[in-house]
Design a protein around this motif. Structure first.
Motif, mmCIF file in Angstrom:
data_model
loop_
_atom_site.group_PDB
_atom_site.id
_atom_site.type_symbol
_atom_site.label_atom_id
_atom_site.label_comp_id
_atom_site.label_asym_id
_atom_site.label_seq_id
_atom_site.Cartn_x
_atom_site.Cartn_y
_atom_site.Cartn_z
ATOM 1 N N ASN A 34 0.822 -1.199 0.000
ATOM 2 C CA ASN A 34 0.000 0.000 0.000
ATOM 3 C C ASN A 34 0.864 1.259 0.000
ATOM 4 O O ASN A 34 1.722 1.436 0.860
ATOM 5 C CB ASN A 34 -0.903 -0.006 1.232
ATOM 6 N N GLY A 35 0.646 2.128 -0.977
ATOM 7 C CA GLY A 35 1.322 3.410 -1.029
ATOM 8 C C GLY A 35 2.724 3.383 -1.589
ATOM 9 O O GLY A 35 3.443 4.368 -1.503
ATOM 10 N N ASP A 37 5.081 2.890 -4.931
ATOM 11 C CA ASP A 37 5.077 2.909 -6.398
ATOM 12 C C ASP A 37 6.477 2.554 -6.885
ATOM 13 O O ASP A 37 7.400 3.358 -6.796
ATOM 14 C CB ASP A 37 4.676 4.293 -6.892
ATOM 15 N N ASP A 99 6.983 7.051 -2.851
ATOM 16 C CA ASP A 99 5.792 7.149 -2.019
ATOM 17 C C ASP A 99 4.637 7.587 -2.916
ATOM 18 O O ASP A 99 4.708 8.632 -3.556
ATOM 19 C CB ASP A 99 6.027 8.186 -0.923
ATOM 20 N N CYS A 100 3.601 6.798 -2.970
ATOM 21 C CA CYS A 100 2.392 7.172 -3.702
ATOM 22 C C CYS A 100 1.435 7.758 -2.663
ATOM 23 O O CYS A 100 0.650 7.038 -2.043
ATOM 24 C CB CYS A 100 1.789 5.957 -4.403
ATOM 25 N N ARG A 101 1.539 9.074 -2.457
ATOM 26 C CA ARG A 101 0.798 9.746 -1.377
ATOM 27 C C ARG A 101 -0.708 9.526 -1.448
ATOM 28 O O ARG A 101 -1.382 9.512 -0.420
ATOM 29 C CB ARG A 101 1.114 11.232 -1.385
ATOM 30 N N ARG A 102 -1.207 9.364 -2.640
ATOM 31 C CA ARG A 102 -2.655 9.152 -2.812
ATOM 32 C C ARG A 102 -3.126 7.941 -2.007
ATOM 33 O O ARG A 102 -4.217 7.940 -1.452
ATOM 34 C CB ARG A 102 -2.967 8.951 -4.289
ATOM 35 N N TYR A 103 -2.281 6.924 -1.920
ATOM 36 C CA TYR A 103 -2.649 5.699 -1.214
ATOM 37 C C TYR A 103 -1.969 5.550 0.145
ATOM 38 O O TYR A 103 -2.509 4.915 1.036
ATOM 39 C CB TYR A 103 -2.352 4.473 -2.083
ATOM 40 N N SER A 104 -0.785 6.132 0.291
ATOM 41 C CA SER A 104 -0.063 5.967 1.564
ATOM 42 C C SER A 104 -0.560 6.928 2.632
ATOM 43 O O SER A 104 -0.276 6.729 3.813
ATOM 44 C CB SER A 104 1.435 6.190 1.354
ATOM 45 N N ARG A 107 2.383 8.276 4.614
ATOM 46 C CA ARG A 107 3.128 7.384 5.502
ATOM 47 C C ARG A 107 4.641 7.429 5.206
ATOM 48 O O ARG A 107 5.448 7.339 6.114
ATOM 49 C CB ARG A 107 2.641 5.947 5.327
ATOM 50 N N TYR A 108 5.016 7.572 3.955
ATOM 51 C CA TYR A 108 6.427 7.493 3.559
ATOM 52 C C TYR A 108 7.049 8.841 3.195
ATOM 53 O O TYR A 108 8.123 8.882 2.643
ATOM 54 C CB TYR A 108 6.579 6.520 2.383
ATOM 55 N N ARG A 109 6.393 9.930 3.509
ATOM 56 C CA ARG A 109 6.882 11.240 3.073
ATOM 57 C C ARG A 109 8.265 11.572 3.613
ATOM 58 O O ARG A 109 9.005 12.306 3.014
ATOM 59 C CB ARG A 109 5.883 12.333 3.399
#
Length: 110
Positions: A34-35, A37, A99-104, A107-109
């Motif tokens: 999840n999140g 890419d 990090d795919c912010r749309r889904y994370s 979380r990973y920023r």
């Protein structure tokens, strides 16, 4: 095997396959991170990222917390090593995925 009633559950076990840098199979259950890419396997970067994921996970047991969603026949979740490392965060920190912010949800920023 995880079924609809188990979708928001936890899957724990050995990694049986690494499909690519954002999809692993644990105890026969395909899990999309999840999140995360990662580049496609058809690219050089994708092949490198997948190879790195395989090296990192060789012989490891994961605990994957599924969120109940499915995409392309895979359950979606966040997976951790026995030491508590989020494998998606490891791939992103090493520059092998984004990090795919749309889904994370960010979380990973960091």
């Amino acid at each position: 095997m995880v079924g609809p009633a188990d979708a928001a559950q936890t899957v724990t076990g050995k990694v049986t396959k690494v499909r690519d840098a954002d999809t692993v199979v644990v105890r026969g259950v395909p899990i999309r991170l999840n999140g995360v890419d990662a580049p496609e396997n058809s690219t050089r970067a994708g092949k490198e990222a997948t190879a790195a994921m395989k090296r990192f996970l060789r012989g490891k047991t994961l605990k994957c917390e599924l969120n109940g969603e499915r995409t392309y026949g895979r359950w979606v979740g966040v997976c951790y090593t026995e030491e508590g490392h989020d494998i998606g965060a490891v791939m992103i920190a090493n520059g092998l995925a984004l990090d795919c912010r749309r889904y994370s949800g960010g979380r990973y920023r960091n």
